[in-house]
Enzyme design. Structure first.
Site, PDB file in Angstrom:
ATOM      1  N   LYS A   1       1.985  -0.202  13.042  1.00  0.00           N
ATOM      2  CA  LYS A   1       1.086   0.958  13.159  1.00  0.00           C
ATOM      3  C   LYS A   1       1.288   1.921  11.994  1.00  0.00           C
ATOM      4  CE  LYS A   1       1.211   0.904  18.257  1.00  0.00           C
ATOM      5  NZ  LYS A   1      -0.246   0.900  18.566  1.00  0.00           N
ATOM      6  N   ARG A   2       1.957   1.482  10.918  1.00  0.00           N
ATOM      7  CA  ARG A   2       2.225   2.305   9.738  1.00  0.00           C
ATOM      8  C   ARG A   2       3.078   3.536  10.088  1.00  0.00           C
ATOM      9  NH1 ARG A   2       1.504  -1.204   5.807  1.00  0.00           N
ATOM     10  NH2 ARG A   2       1.455   0.517   4.296  1.00  0.00           N
TER      11      ARG A   2
ATOM     12  N   LYS B   1       0.830  -1.211   0.000  1.00  0.00           N
ATOM     13  CA  LYS B   1       0.000   0.000   0.000  1.00  0.00           C
ATOM     14  C   LYS B   1       0.863   1.259   0.000  1.00  0.00           C
ATOM     15  CE  LYS B   1      -4.079  -1.350  -0.549  1.00  0.00           C
ATOM     16  NZ  LYS B   1      -3.633  -1.720  -1.934  1.00  0.00           N
TER      17      LYS B   1
ATOM     18  N   LEU C   1      26.392  -0.125   5.360  1.00  0.00           N
ATOM     19  CA  LEU C   1      26.738  -0.619   6.709  1.00  0.00           C
ATOM     20  C   LEU C   1      25.530  -1.269   7.380  1.00  0.00           C
ATOM     21  CD1 LEU C   1      28.809   2.509   7.665  1.00  0.00           C
ATOM     22  CD2 LEU C   1      29.669   0.271   6.916  1.00  0.00           C
TER      23      LEU C   1
HETATM   24  C1  NHW Z   1      15.271  10.986  -2.474  1.00  0.00           C
HETATM   25  C2  NHW Z   1      15.463  10.384  -0.934  1.00  0.00           C
HETATM   26  C3  NHW Z   1      14.506   9.120  -0.669  1.00  0.00           C
HETATM   27  C4  NHW Z   1      14.927   8.541   0.805  1.00  0.00           C
HETATM   28  C5  NHW Z   1      14.066   7.450   1.234  1.00  0.00           C
HETATM   29  C6  NHW Z   1      14.372   6.154   0.408  1.00  0.00           C
HETATM   30  C7  NHW Z   1      13.545   4.949   0.914  1.00  0.00           C
HETATM   31  C8  NHW Z   1      14.076   4.393   2.249  1.00  0.00           C
HETATM   32  C9  NHW Z   1      13.266   3.188   2.739  1.00  0.00           C
HETATM   33  C10 NHW Z   1      13.737   2.691   4.114  1.00  0.00           C
HETATM   34  C11 NHW Z   1      15.051   1.939   4.030  1.00  0.00           C
HETATM   35  C12 NHW Z   1      15.524   1.440   5.400  1.00  0.00           C
HETATM   36  C13 NHW Z   1      16.851   0.710   5.260  1.00  0.00           C
HETATM   37  C14 NHW Z   1      17.405   0.234   6.564  1.00  0.00           C
HETATM   38  O1  NHW Z   1      17.209   0.859   7.596  1.00  0.00           O
HETATM   39  C15 NHW Z   1      18.184  -1.105   6.589  1.00  0.00           C
HETATM   40  S1  NHW Z   1      16.933  -2.468   6.677  1.00  0.00           S
HETATM   41  C16 NHW Z   1      16.609  -2.529   8.424  1.00  0.00           C
HETATM   42  C17 NHW Z   1      15.210  -2.024   8.752  1.00  0.00           C
HETATM   43  N1  NHW Z   1      15.013  -2.057  10.196  1.00  0.00           N
HETATM   44  C18 NHW Z   1      14.682  -3.184  10.874  1.00  0.00           C
HETATM   45  O2  NHW Z   1      14.459  -4.237  10.299  1.00  0.00           O
HETATM   46  C19 NHW Z   1      14.644  -3.050  12.390  1.00  0.00           C
HETATM   47  C20 NHW Z   1      13.562  -3.890  13.014  1.00  0.00           C
HETATM   48  N2  NHW Z   1      12.282  -3.615  12.410  1.00  0.00           N
HETATM   49  C21 NHW Z   1      11.626  -2.437  12.635  1.00  0.00           C
HETATM   50  O3  NHW Z   1      12.083  -1.555  13.338  1.00  0.00           O
HETATM   51  C22 NHW Z   1      10.292  -2.256  11.920  1.00  0.00           C
HETATM   52  O4  NHW Z   1       9.803  -3.519  11.562  1.00  0.00           O
HETATM   53  C23 NHW Z   1      10.417  -1.385  10.650  1.00  0.00           C
HETATM   54  C24 NHW Z   1      10.733   0.054  11.076  1.00  0.00           C
HETATM   55  C25 NHW Z   1      11.488  -1.915   9.722  1.00  0.00           C
HETATM   56  C26 NHW Z   1       9.069  -1.386   9.922  1.00  0.00           C
HETATM   57  O5  NHW Z   1       8.063  -0.927  10.803  1.00  0.00           O
HETATM   58  P1  NHW Z   1       6.770  -1.845  11.085  1.00  0.00           P
HETATM   59  O6  NHW Z   1       6.119  -1.342  12.330  1.00  0.00           O
HETATM   60  O7  NHW Z   1       7.165  -3.275  11.012  1.00  0.00           O
HETATM   61  O8  NHW Z   1       5.798  -1.584   9.803  1.00  0.00           O
HETATM   62  P2  NHW Z   1       4.820  -0.355   9.597  1.00  0.00           P
HETATM   63  O9  NHW Z   1       5.326   0.842  10.293  1.00  0.00           O
HETATM   64  O10 NHW Z   1       3.445  -0.803   9.970  1.00  0.00           O
HETATM   65  O11 NHW Z   1       4.917  -0.095   8.025  1.00  0.00           O
HETATM   66  C27 NHW Z   1       4.719  -1.169   7.117  1.00  0.00           C
HETATM   67  C28 NHW Z   1       5.264  -0.697   5.797  1.00  0.00           C
HETATM   68  O12 NHW Z   1       6.684  -0.509   5.923  1.00  0.00           O
HETATM   69  C29 NHW Z   1       7.339  -1.301   4.946  1.00  0.00           C
HETATM   70  N3  NHW Z   1       8.623  -1.803   5.452  1.00  0.00           N
HETATM   71  C30 NHW Z   1       8.827  -2.758   6.374  1.00  0.00           C
HETATM   72  N4  NHW Z   1      10.146  -2.937   6.582  1.00  0.00           N
HETATM   73  C31 NHW Z   1      10.791  -2.060   5.763  1.00  0.00           C
HETATM   74  C32 NHW Z   1      12.168  -1.782   5.491  1.00  0.00           C
HETATM   75  N5  NHW Z   1      13.163  -2.443   6.112  1.00  0.00           N
HETATM   76  N6  NHW Z   1      12.472  -0.834   4.569  1.00  0.00           N
HETATM   77  C33 NHW Z   1      11.489  -0.179   3.920  1.00  0.00           C
HETATM   78  N7  NHW Z   1      10.154  -0.399   4.126  1.00  0.00           N
HETATM   79  C34 NHW Z   1       9.828  -1.330   5.035  1.00  0.00           C
HETATM   80  C35 NHW Z   1       6.380  -2.460   4.669  1.00  0.00           C
HETATM   81  O13 NHW Z   1       6.686  -3.031   3.416  1.00  0.00           O
HETATM   82  C36 NHW Z   1       5.052  -1.729   4.692  1.00  0.00           C
HETATM   83  O14 NHW Z   1       4.853  -1.018   3.491  1.00  0.00           O
HETATM   84  P3  NHW Z   1       3.900  -1.649   2.329  1.00  0.00           P
HETATM   85  O15 NHW Z   1       2.512  -1.720   2.931  1.00  0.00           O
HETATM   86  O16 NHW Z   1       4.024  -0.728   1.171  1.00  0.00           O
HETATM   87  O17 NHW Z   1       4.476  -3.014   2.043  1.00  0.00           O
END
Ligand code: NHW
Ligand code: U53
Length: 389
Positions: free
Chosen positions: A148-149, A4, A389
């Site tokens: 919670k998005r 979404k 990293l």
């Molecule tokens: C021109 C500049 C542009 C800059 C920005 C570029 C883009 C940068 C993008 C970021 C790059 C980060 C890189 C990085 O840091 C390296 S990957 C490490 C990411 N962090 C973790 O895994 C830590 C543990 N997990 C969490 O803290 C939560 O699960 C997180 C915060 C991951 C998601 O929180 P949540 O409470 O579990 O979920 P909701 O809030 O309910 O949100 C759900 C939505 O979030 C999408 N989602 C889930 N995990 C994701 C991930 N790793 N990347 C991107 N999107 C991710 C998911 O597909 C869904 O969207 P959809 O419905 O469309 O599928």
């Protein structure tokens, strides 16, 4: 699976895979700064944005503790990354960094840090184009506030702040599949302390193998064997930059390092990053280079161990020494420094040493992504010259 949020974003969409009519390059044009949303995105009313000054010890500790307790775990919840404070300061303050891209979310009442996302500027070459990008990392929402998005709001806010600096592309990695990976890499692991890896349950004794036989299998010399192998020093920055730029020029996507970048990213920092080079004893030329970064992990639910000391292969170039011998010297020094495991992705030419040097394939994959930049065709990991990293 519907996405979404990601279906609203200028990223390669799954439905477009294989559509070669779509041009390579930016998906959306840059917009005038006056058209960029001037005020922060709305958070749920109980939360507030905060900018994290990583120079402040208290602030850095808050980010460190949030990540230590809530950042990435492997699928079996055996490990959780435990990036150190000094590592975070290094990772988040490269040349030209923006403090405004170090974004936290606090609970208004308790003032506790409950979420974080960061960006750092980087020049990334995509084929023949050098593009100014943001490298996005350390996205983290507290375990109690998941699903919670909040993540989409964090992502939109960092995007907005990057746009304000007139940057329109980003690079990031994730263990999860999102629209749409430019490549998917495999982790490989080389045991340095096999007994500990077996005790924590990561590795298992091979069939017909005893523990002492296993320890012997992974044994390494006490010192590197390449003549002229030594730690990198500031005076080596120009030579290492030349070596690295030449090596990375062959990959489809790679970091465009200059001397300033090399000084920051590759000069040794204790317990953060280690770098070595080979200075020819005859000519005194710098002919080879290897580096690895220090990323410990908390060992979850094990009564006997708390921390896994892991080294991660960073950038390596061999021009005179065999790549095998160079990387074996990297293993030797990392063992001497007390690491339990040496990890590497199958990017660049790493595949050529993995099996030979007794790495085993991990069960985790790492997907690489570009934001607002389309590639006509996905890359093979061996065509990627970028380590985040
Ligand atoms: C021109 C500049 C542009 C800059 C920005 C570029 C883009 C940068 C993008 C970021 C790059 C980060 C890189 C990085 O840091 C390296 S990957 C490490 C990411 N962090 C973790 O895994 C830590 C543990 N997990 C969490 O803290 C939560 O699960 C997180 C915060 C991951 C998601 O929180 P949540 O409470 O579990 O979920 P909701 O809030 O309910 O949100 C759900 C939505 O979030 C999408 N989602 C889930 N995990 C994701 C991930 N790793 N990347 C991107 N999107 C991710 C998911 O597909 C869904 O969207 P959809 O419905 O469309 O599928
Ligand atoms: C012993 C080999 O595994 C790891 O080193 C390790 C350590 N900590 C992690 C924390 C979170 C995590 O989440 C994917 C994985 C690990 C891994 S395996 C993938 C990283 C590499 N190489």
């Amino acid at each position: 699976k519907t996405h979404k949020f990601w279906e609203t974003q200028p990223v390669g969409q799954f439905k477009d895979i294989g559509d070669t009519s779509l041009p390579e390059g930016p998906i959306e044009p840059a917009t005038p700064l006056s058209e960029v949303k001037q005020e922060p995105y709305n958070l749920p009313s109980v939360y507030e944005w905060t900018t994290c000054d990583m120079n402040s010890d208290d602030m850095c500790s808050e980010v460190y503790n949030l990540l230590k307790n809530n950042y990435v775990e492997d699928d079996e919840n055996m490990f959780r990354f435990n990036y150190s404070k000094e590592f975070l300061r290094w990772a988040l303050r490269p040349p030209g960094y923006y403090q405004s891209w170090h974004i936290g979310v606090r609970a208004k009442t308790s003032k506790k840090l409950v979420a974080f996302i960061s960006g750092v500027p980087a020049r990334i070459r995509v084929r023949d184009e050098v593009v100014k990008m943001a490298e996005i990392n350390f996205l983290c929402v507290h375990k109690k506030l998941r699903s919670k998005r909040l993540a989409p709001v964090m992502i939109k806010e960092v995007t907005r702040r990057v746009h304000l600096e007139n940057i329109w592309q980003a690079a990031y990695t994730a263990g999860v599949v999102l629209p749409t990976p430019i490549t998917t890499c495999q982790y490989w692991h080389r045991s340095l302390n096999p007994k500990k890896l077996i005790d924590v349950g990561f590795s298992r004794l091979g069939a017909r193998m005893t523990m002492s036989r296993t320890i012997k299998l992974y044994k390494l010399p006490d010192a590197p064997i390449t003549p002229g192998f030594r730690k990198m020093e500031p005076r080596d920055v120009p030579a290492v930059t030349r070596l690295l730029r030449n090596y990375l020029s062959q990959f489809g996507v790679a970091t465009d390092f200059d001397e300033n970048d090399v000084e920051h990213w590759l000069l040794p920092r204790e317990d953060v990053v280690d770098s070595y080079l080979v200075e020819s004893p005859e000519t005194h030329d710098v002919t080879d280079f290897c580096s690895f970064y220090t990323l410990p992990s908390t060992i979850l639910g094990n009564p006997n161990y708390t921390t896994l000391k892991a080294a991660y292969s960073y950038y390596n170039v061999a021009t005179q020494t065999s790549f095998l011998q160079l990387m074996n010297d990297a293993l030797i020094v990392s063992k001497q420094k007390g690491f339990d495991v040496f990890n590497a992705l199958d990017v660049m030419h790493n595949e050529s040493f993995l099996k030979e040097l007794k790495f085993g394939p991990g069960d985790g994959q790492l997907h690489y992504y570009l934001y607002n930049y389309r590639l006509k065709s996905a890359l093979k990991p061996s065509e990627l010259g970028l380590v985040l990293l």
